[in-house]
Design a protein around this motif. Structure first.
Motif, mmCIF file in Angstrom:
data_model
loop_
_atom_site.group_PDB
_atom_site.id
_atom_site.type_symbol
_atom_site.label_atom_id
_atom_site.label_comp_id
_atom_site.label_asym_id
_atom_site.label_seq_id
_atom_site.Cartn_x
_atom_site.Cartn_y
_atom_site.Cartn_z
ATOM 1 N N GLU A 139 -2.973 8.592 -13.660
ATOM 2 C CA GLU A 139 -3.330 8.930 -12.278
ATOM 3 C C GLU A 139 -4.559 8.141 -11.830
ATOM 4 O OE1 GLU A 139 -4.850 12.759 -9.587
ATOM 5 O OE2 GLU A 139 -4.430 12.994 -11.717
ATOM 6 N N ALA A 140 -5.551 8.036 -12.706
ATOM 7 C CA ALA A 140 -6.760 7.287 -12.355
ATOM 8 C C ALA A 140 -6.430 5.814 -12.108
ATOM 9 C CB ALA A 140 -7.793 7.420 -13.475
ATOM 10 N N GLU A 141 -5.545 5.260 -12.917
ATOM 11 C CA GLU A 141 -5.149 3.857 -12.719
ATOM 12 C C GLU A 141 -4.395 3.683 -11.402
ATOM 13 O OE1 GLU A 141 -2.898 3.091 -16.200
ATOM 14 O OE2 GLU A 141 -4.654 2.757 -17.494
ATOM 15 N N MET A 191 0.833 -1.202 0.000
ATOM 16 C CA MET A 191 0.000 0.000 0.000
ATOM 17 C C MET A 191 0.872 1.258 0.000
ATOM 18 S SD MET A 191 -3.339 0.919 2.244
ATOM 19 C CE MET A 191 -2.522 0.718 3.816
ATOM 20 N N ARG A 192 1.986 1.229 0.718
ATOM 21 C CA ARG A 192 2.870 2.390 0.681
ATOM 22 C C ARG A 192 3.410 2.607 -0.729
ATOM 23 N NH1 ARG A 192 5.179 0.254 5.980
ATOM 24 N NH2 ARG A 192 4.176 1.506 7.607
ATOM 25 N N ALA A 193 3.734 1.502 -1.419
ATOM 26 C CA ALA A 193 4.212 1.624 -2.801
ATOM 27 C C ALA A 193 3.112 2.183 -3.699
ATOM 28 C CB ALA A 193 4.681 0.267 -3.311
ATOM 29 N N ALA A 194 1.865 1.695 -3.508
ATOM 30 C CA ALA A 194 0.745 2.196 -4.313
ATOM 31 C C ALA A 194 0.511 3.680 -4.036
ATOM 32 C CB ALA A 194 -0.519 1.393 -4.010
ATOM 33 N N TYR A 249 -4.392 2.028 -5.650
ATOM 34 C CA TYR A 249 -4.293 2.376 -4.230
ATOM 35 C C TYR A 249 -5.581 2.056 -3.496
ATOM 36 C CZ TYR A 249 -4.361 5.128 0.026
ATOM 37 O OH TYR A 249 -4.511 5.514 1.337
ATOM 38 N N GLN A 250 -6.718 2.419 -4.092
ATOM 39 C CA GLN A 250 -7.997 2.165 -3.439
ATOM 40 C C GLN A 250 -8.208 0.672 -3.216
ATOM 41 O OE1 GLN A 250 -9.659 4.492 -2.104
ATOM 42 N NE2 GLN A 250 -8.712 6.269 -3.106
#
Length: 548
Positions: free
Chosen positions: A347-349, A158-161, A354-355
């Motif tokens: 950015e959307a991807e 998650m930190r990477a995402a 991340y979500q």
């Protein structure tokens, strides 16, 4: 594990050496005997911030030495490696000195270190818990990390995402800023490119035009001399004379018996050279024969190139490259909207990735919260708090590298009572038991650490104190536990027992710590039960407590 602690000239301790052991170590003594000084001294050598004045009155300096045993894989090894300190034999010795004027100096395995290194080691070596807990259990900002440790959640993906999302957002913002900046100079770019393209100056053209202009400006002055020279070299001039001479010599050659061969040959060469000179002069004359309008045309282009170069602050030969740069900026401007669209898609991807990671972590935290609440319920029952409710609340928070959840430990001490934060709802005794139960449930997060509980049993007694002691004993089965206690029930459950007491020598009050054997433990626990006057009944009760 803390193996040994040596204290010299700290507060009311002159000289003290303690050898601690695995399991449950208890320290008892009357109020003011110096138990807190032991913790202050240990905190001092660990780099904790505590009292400002620690040196014993009349001493030049105070010193504390702590020895720890480090098993393989202990987290302290990473801190030592980063600091360039070896601990090959698994032994870690911390030493810190405080002079009377307040200067502090520290060493780790005989290597001088800063207080920051001590505190970094401290985070891997010792945890201190009490009613004013300072290790994160009462701080809601640390509850999420505690829950993640309990759930064994790896936050690296998650930190990477989050990092990739941040990079994508910054790329979009930078592209938009750059596009706005280019749009502000769009008129300039289009005008300048059109102007440069119309002129279309070539590298070296300015020097060529300048030379042509200078030649045309001086042509009239030199043309007359060159024309007279050309006349002198023509067939009516030197050429005619040489030709006549050549004809006369050739006519006399037959009668000169070879004497004229060399002169005739030289004259032949001269006529050849003369012809070449004549042709060269004719070419120069042709070049000097120009239309006056050409000079005006050359000057206009030369001056246009130089003026445009001055306007843009470049050399005349660099106008072509400069035009290429402007065309590239104009192309970037024209394609900027498409580039931003591509970056926004990226950015959307990144946001979707991340979500997805954050949702997965939220699900794991929710499941772990249920397990932690159930584990807490099981731990609170033996502590005579079976009616209390511990709940791990997970609420939405601003997204970040650790997810989009806020975690808070809440309690309700009685059925129907409102729940709230630990440190606001629970009383002193209840808080101690909540902290103990929570530490038991979270014990997996600190392998190899020494746990210190400072009067965590304050405000409880009887069966509840016994339950607290038994939980501490169970906790000590997997770790070294040091307990400062006033509870005889807790003290009786210790595997090792020390008594802290004060003595007065002359005008000096000093604190001592004595390890207790079984008879001495009976006396100490009897004192804790009955006070200054120890009765046989108190001794009998003490023996019963020790027998379990």
């Amino acid at each position: 594990m803390l193996c040994a602690l040596e204290i010299r000239d700290m507060l009311i301790i002159d000289r003290l050496s303690l050898a601690f052991r695995p399991g449950l170590n208890v320290l008892t003594g009357e109020t003011g005997a110096g138990k807190s000084i032991l913790l202050d001294s240990l905190g001092f050598v660990l780099g904790w911030r505590g009292r400002a004045e620690l040196v014993r009155a009349g001493a030049e300096q105070g010193e504390v030495v702590a020895e720890f045993a480090l098993p393989a894989g202990h987290a302290a090894h990473a801190v030592l490696e980063e600091a360039g300190i070896g601990a090959e034999d698994g032994t870690l010795i911390l030493r810190r000195v405080n002079t009377a004027d307040g200067r502090k100096t520290a060493w780790v395995n005989d290597r001088r270190v800063s207080g920051e290194v001590l505190r970094a080691l401290s985070d891997t070596l010792v945890e201190l818990h009490g009613q004013h807990d300072d290790r994160g259990l009462l701080n809601p900002r640390g509850h999420r990390q505690l829950l993640d440790t309990f759930a064994r959640i790896d936050l690296a993906p998650m930190r990477a995402a989050w990092s990739r999302l941040g990079q994508a957002r910054r790329a979009v913002a930078a592209a938009r800023t750059a596009l706005e900046a280019m749009r502000s100079e769009e008129d300039f770019l289009r005008h300048a490119v059109a102007e440069l393209d119309k002129l279309n100056a070539e590298p070296g053209e300015e020097a060529t035009l300048d030379a042509r202009r200078r030649m045309m400006q001086g042509a009239e002055r030199i043309r007359a001399d060159i024309a007279r020279a050309h006349q002198a070299l023509s067939e009516d001039g030197a050429g005619a004379i040489l030709t006549d001479a050549m004809r006369w010599l050739e006519g006399a050659a037959d009668r000169a018996e070879g004497a004229l061969e060399e002169p005739i040959a030289a004259l032949s060469r001269a006529l050849t050279e003369l012809g070449e000179a004549q042709m060269g002069v004719e070419r120069v004359l042709d070049s000097l024969d120009f239309n006056p309008a050409e000079l005006e045309t050359v000057e206009e282009r030369l001056f246009a190139i130089r003026a445009l170069a001055r306007k843009h602050g470049v050399l005349p030969d660099d106008l072509g490259a400069f035009a290429g740069d402007l065309r590239a900026r104009l192309a970037a401007l024209d394609g900027g909207a498409g580039n931003i669209a591509a970056l926004e898609k990226a950015e959307a991807e990144a946001d979707a990735a991340y979500q997805a990671e954050a949702a997965a972590v939220t699900a794991r935290r929710t499941e772990a919260a249920r397990r932690l609440d159930a584990a807490m319920a099981a731990e609170l029952a033996p502590l005579k708090m079976e009616r209390a409710v511990f709940a791990t609340e997970i609420t939405p928070a601003d997204p970040g590298p650790e997810g989009r959840d806020q975690v808070a430990f809440t309690v309700a001490t009685n059925p129907g009572a409102p729940s709230g934060p630990l440190n606001r709802i629970a009383s002193g005794g209840e808080l101690s038991r909540f902290l103990l139960a929570l530490k038991v449930c979270l014990m997996g997060d600190a392998p190899g650490m020494t746990l210190i509980f400072d009067e965590i049993d304050r405000g409880v007694g009887g069966a509840t104190a016994d339950a607290v002691g038994r939980r501490l004993k169970a906790l000590a089965a997997g770790a070294q536990v040091l307990v400062v206690t006033h509870s005889p029930q807790v003290a009786a459950l210790g595997g090792h027992h020390w008594r802290v007491e004060k003595r007065v020598e002359g005008d000096m009050t000093l604190s001592t710590v004595t390890p207790l054997d079984v008879p001495a433990r009976v006396e100490e626990i009897a004192r804790m039960l009955s006070g200054d006057t120890i009765s046989d009944a108190a001794r009998q009760a003490a023996r019963a407590l020790l027998d379990g």
